[in-house]
Design an enzyme around this catalytic site. Sequence first.
Site, PDB file in Angstrom:
ATOM      1  N   ASP A  51       0.840  -1.189   0.000  1.00 17.82           N
ATOM      2  CA  ASP A  51       0.000   0.000   0.000  1.00 17.82           C
ATOM      3  C   ASP A  51       0.883   1.250   0.000  1.00 17.82           C
ATOM      4  O   ASP A  51       1.858   1.330   0.763  1.00 17.82           O
ATOM      5  CB  ASP A  51      -0.900  -0.032   1.245  1.00 17.82           C
ATOM      6  CG  ASP A  51      -1.785   1.188   1.360  1.00 17.82           C
ATOM      7  OD1 ASP A  51      -2.642   1.375   0.489  1.00 17.82           O
ATOM      8  OD2 ASP A  51      -1.599   1.952   2.331  1.00 17.82           O
ATOM      9  N   GLU A  87       1.793  -0.270  -4.968  1.00 17.68           N
ATOM     10  CA  GLU A  87       0.843   0.779  -5.339  1.00 17.68           C
ATOM     11  C   GLU A  87       1.697   2.024  -5.568  1.00 17.68           C
ATOM     12  O   GLU A  87       2.192   2.624  -4.611  1.00 17.68           O
ATOM     13  CB  GLU A  87      -0.174   1.013  -4.231  1.00 17.68           C
ATOM     14  CG  GLU A  87      -1.226   2.034  -4.600  1.00 17.68           C
ATOM     15  CD  GLU A  87      -2.192   2.319  -3.466  1.00 17.68           C
ATOM     16  OE1 GLU A  87      -3.393   2.488  -3.737  1.00 17.68           O
ATOM     17  OE2 GLU A  87      -1.752   2.372  -2.290  1.00 17.68           O
TER      18      GLU A  87
END
Length: 701
Positions: free
Chosen positions: A349, A386
């Site tokens: 993330d 990401e």
Amino acid sequence: MVQVPDRLEAGSPYPLGATFDGLGVNFAVFSANADAIDLCVFDSDGKRQIACLPLPEWTDEVWHGYLPGARPGLLYGFRAHGRYEPENGHRFNPNKLLLDPYARKLAGNLRWTDALHSYRVRSPRKDMSFDRRDSAAAMPKAVVTTEAFDWSGDRRPNTPWSETVIYEAHTKGLTKLLEDVPARERGTLAALAHPTVIDHLQRIGATALELLPIHSIVQDRRLQEAGLVNYWGYNTLSFFSPERRYMASDDSDELRIAIRRLHAAGIEVILDVVYNHTAEGSELGPTFNFRGLDNASYYRLVEDNPRYCVNDTGTGNTLDLSHPRVLQMVADSLRHWAESYRIDGFRFDLGVTLGREGDNGFDPRSGFFDVLRQDPVLNGLKLISEPWDIGPGGYQLGNHPPGFAEWNDKFRDATRRFWRGDGDMRPEFAKRIAGSADLFDRRARRPWAGVNFIAAHDGQPLADIVSYEGKHNEANGEDNNDGHSENYSRNWGAEGPTDDPAIREIRQRVTRSMLTTLFASLGTPMLLGGDEFGRSQFGNNNAYCQDNEISWFDWSRLETEEGQRLRNYVARLATIRREHLLMRASRFLHGEVEVAPGILDVDWFDERGLHLSEEDWHNSEGRALVMRRARARKDGSLKLVSLLVNGSGDPLTFRLPPPGDVQTRMLIDSADPNGPERDFDEAIEVQDRAAVIVVGTRAAN
């Protein structure tokens, strides 16, 4: 209960955390700036502190001590003594019980109270004040564990990247409403091992199950007070322990059993992990572990005013992975999941945050990337970033180092916009379906580096992308102001569900066309769980706080004709991709190599079978395109695979380009999902807003 001595033995600074050796437990915790750290032992229910002993040694900035006679199951925490000087970045407060950053298991639940803050919340001096209340009663406790699971016979699938199809899902949402699963296991990690789940993943061709975060989290106080929950789980409390709300029992082996059964079915398990921030929030946040142990080491602080946290994540704080001990913790956590649970990969993330070195911005040669790329345990796993955060220069798609794949939002946006009928999309769409070489073809990277997706957890599912013009996040309690304002969606004539057969038909066709695009493109396809049978979030594009039917998979949709037809269509696409090497070429194709006289490895045509001219490429209304890939076989024959797309509002007759001595077969047509494969000659009718995959073979001379 262990008899706690008056003092601890010296113990060892390694390994960090609590380690049982058969005779006792060694405790080791990092803090560069604390003056002293106490080990606090609790009774079996975690309510009463029965001892608090100083860790006697400090070696290489690691505090450590050994408790003889202690055994697995012991509940404990730490208290850190030192300066409370927020203006200098230090926030030590021994009144606050601190969770071991390396805790493998937690006991008890966090209970929100102002006593969890190191300062007096209601003081006019805010975080410059000091709170003397004990927070232990409100804190979960760490549990000493030992691990003995028999992995003999387990074999990682080790699916090559070029053959990987990722299925993204939420642990609870996936099975909460799945009636085949025993009631007590629905929505848990144990349910991932159920035959119905595994059979479904195999049927649709998924080779990897990517789970949203399963690390232990904190439920946000704001959400709890609003009657909501942090459903997605991007609010990590402990990087080594599984979230207890996903457990059907108190035994973490249920996750190991699930992974072993998934492996036996040829399915890898990838974890979405959150190492960019923690649940402690900004400088005004609570004190759970890192802030109290060594705020100045664990977090990036504003250089000229270290009272404040750097907030490149949008969550209030940012972990400082340029600090060797913080980086070590992240690497140790990853190895723990890879070795103790045999996880096959990780999706990071806000991966850009992990590659920031101090105030120097993103660096693909940062310590984080260097450590993972050379680590003998981690470098062979699937690593996905990401590639953005909200910090300076935070959009870094395509700039990660070799060995990493990246979520390709440019593919997502181009695919949505092309199929909803936007103009000027043909050049961008072509780049994305050809593998985004403009982004990833450097440093010996391969097309798999781009993880292509149409929908992900963060946004609307595919069924909503073709059913809603706007977002409908009213249930989130923020007056529909949260979530992305531009979904690149289209409702095709009605907002939300409708009984109009014409609208329903075009929605289904566009859905299938986008899925065809996903599976026919170069790159790694990622399917949002439930998109294969039409799961809806009723227009909500930010369901992070919806632990209910908005987010849970409604498996009854698979009992409908539409749901079954879509699931079967996805299964056909996955089979086609698996059976035809050109659908998943392992190298970038640039149209510069002739695989046969006049036949390039990749080439582009219009519906007339003619090469697109420069003027054609820039025709804003051009919505027809053929991408043809070709390769010569060892026996001298020629193999061609073509993707024909008609993004216009009218049917078009597509004529295939030369050579003409090719035996051509239509494999799948998004306008006719139940239609069989069939041979045809030089022309084929492609309906409006439809996609067709054809394969051609020319025999050896």
